[in-house]
Design an enzyme around this catalytic site. Structure first.
Site, PDB file in Angstrom:
ATOM      1  CG  ASP A 183      -1.707   1.212   1.426  1.00 44.35           C
ATOM      2  OD1 ASP A 183      -2.318   1.644   0.428  1.00 44.35           O
ATOM      3  OD2 ASP A 183      -1.728   1.768   2.532  1.00 44.35           O
ATOM      4  CG  ASP A 230      -2.069   7.354   0.479  1.00 45.55           C
ATOM      5  OD1 ASP A 230      -1.166   7.258  -0.371  1.00 45.55           O
ATOM      6  OD2 ASP A 230      -3.090   8.033   0.301  1.00 45.55           O
ATOM      7  CD  GLU A 255      -4.092   7.588   4.496  1.00 43.76           C
ATOM      8  OE1 GLU A 255      -4.664   7.506   3.389  1.00 43.76           O
ATOM      9  OE2 GLU A 255      -3.668   6.597   5.134  1.00 43.76           O
ATOM     10  NE  ARG A 296     -11.934   9.336   1.689  1.00 44.28           N
ATOM     11  CZ  ARG A 296     -10.950   8.432   1.720  1.00 44.28           C
ATOM     12  NH1 ARG A 296      -9.803   8.721   2.308  1.00 44.28           N
ATOM     13  NH2 ARG A 296     -11.110   7.254   1.145  1.00 44.28           N
ATOM     14  CB  SER A 327      -2.134   3.364  -3.696  1.00 41.53           C
ATOM     15  OG  SER A 327      -2.612   4.447  -2.931  1.00 41.53           O
ATOM     16  CE  LYS A 357      -5.200  -0.622  -1.555  1.00 44.05           C
ATOM     17  NZ  LYS A 357      -4.526  -0.193  -0.329  1.00 44.05           N
ATOM     18  CG  ASP A 400      -2.033   2.054   6.699  1.00 44.30           C
ATOM     19  OD1 ASP A 400      -2.618   2.958   7.324  1.00 44.30           O
ATOM     20  OD2 ASP A 400      -1.994   2.018   5.460  1.00 44.30           O
ATOM     21  CG  ASN A 406      -7.942   0.336   1.923  1.00 48.43           C
ATOM     22  OD1 ASN A 406      -7.282   0.455   2.960  1.00 48.43           O
ATOM     23  ND2 ASN A 406      -7.652   1.009   0.823  1.00 48.43           N
TER      24      ASN A 406
END
EC number: 3.1.3.3
Length: 442
Positions: free
Chosen positions: A228, A230, A237, A273, A316, A362, A385, A388
């Site tokens: 990943d 971020d 992020e 977002r 990502s 992913k 982390d 997702n």
């Protein structure tokens, strides 16, 4: 009446008698000097013994050597004890012998039959099945006896025996690797998942990362690492950083926190977002790139893995403009992310284009890359982390939650809570000295 065996030329001769042998453990300890190991092995060979196993360690000039040998039961076979004692006195080392209870199989001493070492079904079933494990212990400070003592008790209570302990960190006790085994004697109560859960809880209580892996060839034959971006490869992020420039940082950051902790559907969180970014100039990407903060050790990790022939990928839930840059800087082989739509006016429209890189995608991309590289998912390492990342971590042979949210750590099989992401190399068994060699600039 003895049995007769037909010889190769048609004649007969008496079958050779079977001869019992026993195992002997030889422990040698003393100051190291050239030729000790060679002298001991030569002594065993010259007195008719066979070496079954050998282990040796050297700590601060003190050598400890363990030999497992087999010898016959006749009086002349016992000469090995006398000769080894005399040799130990000559070499100035201590020597001890132990004879385990489990006998060796019988063997034919000479001639006659090609079945030199027959083993009956009854004998085979009497030998316990052995499973091997590797435990990796990591701490920001030294691992103490107050931690190691109850850890060993936890293992012993589950029938797991520690066979060797080695230090992977160079000048401290920050990282240890334990080789352990479980000898199953018909006990079906042992659960590897329960052991892993217990070790995680115990390590968490003491702020120590404890990883347990089954020891097999695939543990050392990984070929692909998927990460990943971020809060894993970089400390930010990206969508939150863009939101700073759009004047909606707090609103976006709150949604990001919920989504990464597993409290909100990722697709919906991304839609909400991204909508808040409408009207923000696309040139913001350059500002974000210029201020990227890479996770400590990520360059060293990628350099070491590339030197070992690994393929590297970033997958990502962030944005392609950033992953393309990270791919170039760290010399990755693959990069996948979401694409922010940019209008004719050079500003974000508040939408994405193409398929959303969510949790399931992913995992699907990881499998696709593995297939393209013609390897199994057991040969893949995944690092992330957020919530997702969990499907991706689950499908990989070694899925690591790196400084992850509590809910993610609880669900993952492996966790690393160290400052440096190249701590992953410890899980592959590389010592700190080996890591430095791998990351040294060419």
């Amino acid at each position: 009446m003895s049995a007769a065996v037909v010889g190769v030329n048609g004649g007969t001769h008496s079958a050779a008698p079977r001869r019992e042998r026993e195992r002997v453990i030889v422990m040698v300890r003393g100051g190291d000097s050239p030729g000790i190991t060679a002298a001991l092995l030569r002594c065993v060979a010259e007195t008719g013994g066979d070496v079954i196993d050998v282990r040796q360690t050297l700590i601060h000039g003190i050598v400890t050597l363990a030999l497992e040998i087999s010898i016959g039961l006749l009086p002349e076979d016992q000469l090995v004890f006398r000769e080894l004692l005399l040799l130990a006195k000559k070499l100035g080392v201590r020597i001890e012998f132990d004879i385990p209870e489990r006998p060796l199989q019988t063997e034919i001493t000479d001639g006659g039959s090609s079945d030199v070492k027959e083993k009956s079904a009854a004998t085979a079933s009497a030998i316990p099945e052995k499973r091997s494990y590797v435990l990796t212990l990591m701490s920001e400070s030294n691992l103490t006896a107050a931690f190691l003592a109850p850890l060993t008790r936890l293992l012993e209570q589950r029938g797991v025996r520690i066979e060797s302990i080695s230090r992977l960190s160079k000048d401290s006790m920050r990282c240890l690797e334990m080789s352990a085994s479980l000898e199953r004697l018909g006990d079906t109560s042992f659960s590897f998942d329960e052991l892993r859960t217990a070790l995680y809880a115990f390590g968490k209580e003491h702020m120590v990362d404890v990883a347990v892996q089954q020891e097999n060839i695939l543990r050392r034959e990984k070929r692909l690492v998927v990460m990943d971006m971020d809060s894993t490869m970089i400390q930010q992020e990206v969508i939150d950083e863009i939101a700073r420039h759009a004047g909606v940082y707090e609103e976006v950051q709150a949604i990001t926190h919920r989504a990464m902790g597993g409290g909100m559907d990722f697709n919906e969180s991304l839609r909400q977002r991204v909508a808040m970014l409408a009207g923000c100039p696309a040139s913001t990407f350059k500002h974000v790139i210029d201020h990227l903060v890479y996770t400590e050790g990520v360059e060293e990790l990628c350099r070491a893995l590339k030197r070992l022939g690994y393929r590297l990928a970033v997958i990502s839930g962030g944005f392609t403009a950033i992953t393309r840059h990270v791919k170039s800087v760290l010399q990755l082989d693959y990069a996948f992310a979401n694409t922010l739509e940019i209008g004719a006016d050079g500003k974000f429209t508040g939408r994405t284009t193409g398929p959303i890189v969510n949790a399931q995608r992913k995992a699907d991309l990881l499998v696709t890359i593995a297939q393209q590289e013609k390897i199994s998912t057991d040969q893949v390492i995944a690092i992330g982390d957020g919530a997702n990342d969990l499907p991706m971590l689950a499908v990989a042979g070694l899925g690591i939650a790196f400084n992850a949210k509590p809910a993610v750590q609880a669900a993952a099989s492996f966790r690393i809570n160290q400052k440096r992401i190249d701590s992953v190399l410890y899980l592959l068994g590389f010592t700190e000295a080996e890591q430095r060699e791998l990351t040294r600039a060419p």
